[in-house]
Design a protein around this motif. Structure first.
Motif, PDB file in Angstrom:
ATOM      1  N   LEU A   1       0.820  -1.211   0.000  1.00  0.00           N
ATOM      2  CA  LEU A   1       0.000   0.000   0.000  1.00  0.00           C
ATOM      3  C   LEU A   1       0.852   1.258   0.000  1.00  0.00           C
ATOM      4  O   LEU A   1       0.397   2.325  -0.413  1.00  0.00           O
ATOM      5  N   TRP A   2       2.103   1.146   0.475  1.00  0.00           N
ATOM      6  CA  TRP A   2       3.024   2.280   0.449  1.00  0.00           C
ATOM      7  C   TRP A   2       3.729   2.393  -0.903  1.00  0.00           C
ATOM      8  O   TRP A   2       4.588   3.262  -1.086  1.00  0.00           O
ATOM      9  N   GLY A   3       3.420   1.509  -1.836  1.00  0.00           N
ATOM     10  CA  GLY A   3       4.081   1.528  -3.138  1.00  0.00           C
ATOM     11  C   GLY A   3       5.424   0.836  -3.131  1.00  0.00           C
ATOM     12  O   GLY A   3       6.220   0.995  -4.072  1.00  0.00           O
ATOM     13  N   ASP A   4       5.688   0.057  -2.091  1.00  0.00           N
ATOM     14  CA  ASP A   4       6.951  -0.671  -1.974  1.00  0.00           C
ATOM     15  C   ASP A   4       6.728  -2.130  -2.361  1.00  0.00           C
ATOM     16  O   ASP A   4       5.672  -2.698  -2.059  1.00  0.00           O
ATOM     17  N   ASP A   5       7.704  -2.725  -3.004  1.00  0.00           N
ATOM     18  CA  ASP A   5       7.533  -4.110  -3.465  1.00  0.00           C
ATOM     19  C   ASP A   5       8.399  -5.111  -2.713  1.00  0.00           C
ATOM     20  O   ASP A   5       8.625  -6.218  -3.183  1.00  0.00           O
ATOM     21  N   VAL A   6       8.899  -4.733  -1.520  1.00  0.00           N
ATOM     22  CA  VAL A   6       9.750  -5.653  -0.758  1.00  0.00           C
ATOM     23  C   VAL A   6       8.955  -6.846  -0.241  1.00  0.00           C
ATOM     24  O   VAL A   6       9.534  -7.893   0.072  1.00  0.00           O
ATOM     25  N   CYS A   7       7.628  -6.704  -0.125  1.00  0.00           N
ATOM     26  CA  CYS A   7       6.797  -7.802   0.361  1.00  0.00           C
ATOM     27  C   CYS A   7       6.281  -8.693  -0.774  1.00  0.00           C
ATOM     28  O   CYS A   7       5.639  -9.705  -0.501  1.00  0.00           O
ATOM     29  N   CYS A   8       6.554  -8.304  -2.004  1.00  0.00           N
ATOM     30  CA  CYS A   8       5.965  -9.019  -3.139  1.00  0.00           C
ATOM     31  C   CYS A   8       6.869 -10.111  -3.686  1.00  0.00           C
ATOM     32  O   CYS A   8       6.398 -11.167  -4.095  1.00  0.00           O
ATOM     33  N   ASN A   9       8.171  -9.880  -3.741  1.00  0.00           N
ATOM     34  CA  ASN A   9       9.074 -10.875  -4.326  1.00  0.00           C
ATOM     35  C   ASN A   9      10.414 -10.868  -3.611  1.00  0.00           C
ATOM     36  O   ASN A   9      10.725  -9.961  -2.832  1.00  0.00           O
ATOM     37  N   ASP A  10      11.196 -11.901  -3.905  1.00  0.00           N
ATOM     38  CA  ASP A  10      12.497 -12.051  -3.247  1.00  0.00           C
ATOM     39  C   ASP A  10      13.512 -11.025  -3.726  1.00  0.00           C
ATOM     40  O   ASP A  10      14.422 -10.655  -2.983  1.00  0.00           O
ATOM     41  N   THR A  11      13.405 -10.601  -4.981  1.00  0.00           N
ATOM     42  CA  THR A  11      14.352  -9.629  -5.544  1.00  0.00           C
ATOM     43  C   THR A  11      13.574  -8.387  -5.982  1.00  0.00           C
ATOM     44  O   THR A  11      13.306  -8.194  -7.174  1.00  0.00           O
ATOM     45  N   PRO A  12      13.187  -7.537  -5.045  1.00  0.00           N
ATOM     46  CA  PRO A  12      12.400  -6.350  -5.396  1.00  0.00           C
ATOM     47  C   PRO A  12      13.208  -5.359  -6.226  1.00  0.00           C
ATOM     48  O   PRO A  12      14.440  -5.303  -6.134  1.00  0.00           O
ATOM     49  N   GLU A  13      12.499  -4.591  -7.039  1.00  0.00           N
ATOM     50  CA  GLU A  13      13.157  -3.590  -7.861  1.00  0.00           C
ATOM     51  C   GLU A  13      13.733  -2.459  -7.015  1.00  0.00           C
ATOM     52  O   GLU A  13      14.800  -1.934  -7.305  1.00  0.00           O
ATOM     53  N   ASP A  14      12.999  -2.099  -5.965  1.00  0.00           N
ATOM     54  CA  ASP A  14      13.422  -0.994  -5.110  1.00  0.00           C
ATOM     55  C   ASP A  14      13.843  -1.557  -3.752  1.00  0.00           C
ATOM     56  O   ASP A  14      13.055  -1.623  -2.822  1.00  0.00           O
ATOM     57  N   THR A  15      15.091  -1.977  -3.658  1.00  0.00           N
ATOM     58  CA  THR A  15      15.544  -2.659  -2.440  1.00  0.00           C
ATOM     59  C   THR A  15      16.009  -1.703  -1.352  1.00  0.00           C
ATOM     60  O   THR A  15      16.176  -2.110  -0.198  1.00  0.00           O
TER      61      THR A  15
ATOM     62  N   LYS B   1      16.661   3.492   3.303  1.00  0.00           N
ATOM     63  CA  LYS B   1      16.947   4.934   3.224  1.00  0.00           C
ATOM     64  C   LYS B   1      15.980   5.722   4.092  1.00  0.00           C
ATOM     65  O   LYS B   1      16.372   6.661   4.797  1.00  0.00           O
ATOM     66  N   PHE B   2      14.711   5.339   4.023  1.00  0.00           N
ATOM     67  CA  PHE B   2      13.708   6.026   4.844  1.00  0.00           C
ATOM     68  C   PHE B   2      14.042   5.908   6.330  1.00  0.00           C
ATOM     69  O   PHE B   2      14.013   6.897   7.067  1.00  0.00           O
ATOM     70  N   LEU B   3      14.364   4.702   6.781  1.00  0.00           N
ATOM     71  CA  LEU B   3      14.664   4.499   8.206  1.00  0.00           C
ATOM     72  C   LEU B   3      15.943   5.240   8.611  1.00  0.00           C
ATOM     73  O   LEU B   3      16.046   5.741   9.738  1.00  0.00           O
ATOM     74  N   TYR B   4      16.902   5.312   7.705  1.00  0.00           N
ATOM     75  CA  TYR B   4      18.161   6.007   8.002  1.00  0.00           C
ATOM     76  C   TYR B   4      17.899   7.497   8.244  1.00  0.00           C
ATOM     77  O   TYR B   4      18.391   8.078   9.216  1.00  0.00           O
ATOM     78  N   VAL B   5      17.101   8.122   7.359  1.00  0.00           N
ATOM     79  CA  VAL B   5      16.783   9.540   7.519  1.00  0.00           C
ATOM     80  C   VAL B   5      15.886   9.761   8.731  1.00  0.00           C
ATOM     81  O   VAL B   5      16.063  10.722   9.496  1.00  0.00           O
ATOM     82  N   LEU B   6      14.910   8.862   8.926  1.00  0.00           N
ATOM     83  CA  LEU B   6      14.011   8.987  10.072  1.00  0.00           C
ATOM     84  C   LEU B   6      14.773   8.903  11.384  1.00  0.00           C
ATOM     85  O   LEU B   6      14.511   9.669  12.318  1.00  0.00           O
ATOM     86  N   ARG B   7      15.735   8.010  11.450  1.00  0.00           N
ATOM     87  CA  ARG B   7      16.513   7.875  12.683  1.00  0.00           C
ATOM     88  C   ARG B   7      17.298   9.154  12.965  1.00  0.00           C
ATOM     89  O   ARG B   7      17.434   9.568  14.120  1.00  0.00           O
ATOM     90  N   GLY B   8      17.794   9.808  11.912  1.00  0.00           N
ATOM     91  CA  GLY B   8      18.470  11.088  12.105  1.00  0.00           C
ATOM     92  C   GLY B   8      17.530  12.155  12.641  1.00  0.00           C
ATOM     93  O   GLY B   8      17.912  12.951  13.518  1.00  0.00           O
TER      94      GLY B   8
END
Length: 342
Positions: free
Chosen positions: A182-196, A201-208
């Motif tokens: 639903l967030w437009g991320d495909d990490v839950c759809c296949n083993d080799t997602p296009e946007d890995t 990156k989001f968590l890295y910036v959020l942690r900062g």
């Protein structure tokens, strides 16, 4: 940054998510609720109602009576030579009044909800308001969410590096089902997602952002759908605390008599240790949760001591396997006198 691995149906992780937000309202904190699945307004309407001290004492009294009954039943099962051994407490720590307690059978009053200051981020509304954008090779939904969090931190006076004249407060950030399709991320759809790398990156910036502001964040992620273990390792390393919920719904343990008193297991994968290169790992491996009529509690897993003929061979093997997985002194004699509540 608290990272919560959702159970398969998202029932109990969603409850923890609402506990975190409800505690913020009762403590007078500001809230920021983000979701791509459920509108934040509906989430806030479903928050559990706080229990008064007297009401909570009554709940504990009822629970103590139930535990006393369990003690009597166990004394009939355990051999007499073991009855005088000291009993291990069900709680990993001694009980102290910490925070507030909530009645999951009731909803928080509208007056209390309206008294809190909160901000919402609903992805479908945000994407419809502004044109499509992509920042730093990051998913557009994640980029918009970061911009919104950064704007709230700077405008509402939560930036720790900028001295504020007004009274300081805490911002509680709740992000629901991050990483889902639903967030437009495909990490839950296949083993080799296009946007890995968008999620990391989001968590890295959020942690900062969290490090330089007066804020705390809880994120629920459908980790059971992410097949790529490398992504999960990176996400874990970018979080301060990692907790997983394993529900018994739909599994063999749901009908197993060994686990009849519980609704699932709690896996504490990582504990925050600030100003250190490594994170702490919990020594307590045997935590379970159960949803009672009004309270959601986390206790030490108490396995029944009797291995009589009424217990099937499969159950005995399951018990033996569980004993190996649990830490030393897992508490076959543990009695649920005390518990943790969120």
């Amino acid at each position: 940054l608290v990272f919560t691995e959702e159970d398969k149906y998202g029932l109990y992780s969603n409850l923890l998510f609402k506990y975190f937000l409800a505690e913020g309202i009762v403590c007078g904190h500001d809230l920021f609720v983000a979701s791509a699945k459920e509108h934040p307004d509906n989430i806030l309407k479903e928050l559990p109602a706080p229990l008064l001290d007297g009401t909570y004492g009554k709940e504990l009294g009822d629970e103590a009576a139930a535990v006393k009954s369990e003690d009597f039943q166990d004394s009939m099962k355990i051999a007499w030579r073991y009855q005088n051994l000291p009993k291990m407490e069900a709680s990993p720590t001694t009980y102290t009044k910490f925070g507030h307690y909530y009645d999951v059978s009731k909803k928080m009053s509208p007056e209390l909800c309206q008294s809190a200051k909160w901000h919402s981020f609903y992805l479908h509304e945000e994407l419809s308001f502004e044109p499509k954008m992509k920042t730093c090779n990051m998913n557009s939904g994640y980029a918009r969410l970061l911009q919104s969090i950064q704007r709230i931190i700077s405008q509402e006076g939560f930036d720790g590096s900028d001295p504020q004249k007004k009274q300081r407060n805490v911002l509680r950030i709740g992000i629901q089902s991050l990483g889902s399709i639903l967030w437009g991320d495909d990490v839950c759809c296949n083993d080799t997602p296009e946007d890995t790398h968008s999620l990391t990156k989001f968590l890295y910036v959020l942690r900062g952002l969290l490090r330089k502001s007066l804020s705390a964040c809880i994120i629920t992620v459908p980790a059971h759908l992410i097949q790529n273990k490398a992504i999960m390792e990176r996400v874990t390393n970018l979080s301060d605390m990692v907790v997983g919920l394993e529900s018994f719904i739909g599994s063999e343990r749901e009908t197993n008599p060994l686990y009849k008193d519980y609704h699932g297991l709690v896996h504490v994968h990582q504990i925050p240790r600030l100003n250190s290169l490594i994170c702490d790992v919990s020594d307590t491996k045997d935590l379970a949760f159960r949803l009672k009529r009004k309270l959601f509690t986390i206790e030490r897993l108490h396995l029944p001591p009797d291995l009589s003929d009424t217990v099937s061979r499969a159950s005995k093997q399951d018990l033996a396997g569980s004993a190996k997985l649990l830490s030393s002194g897992c508490g076959a004699m543990a009695i649920g006198k005390k518990h943790l509540d969120f």
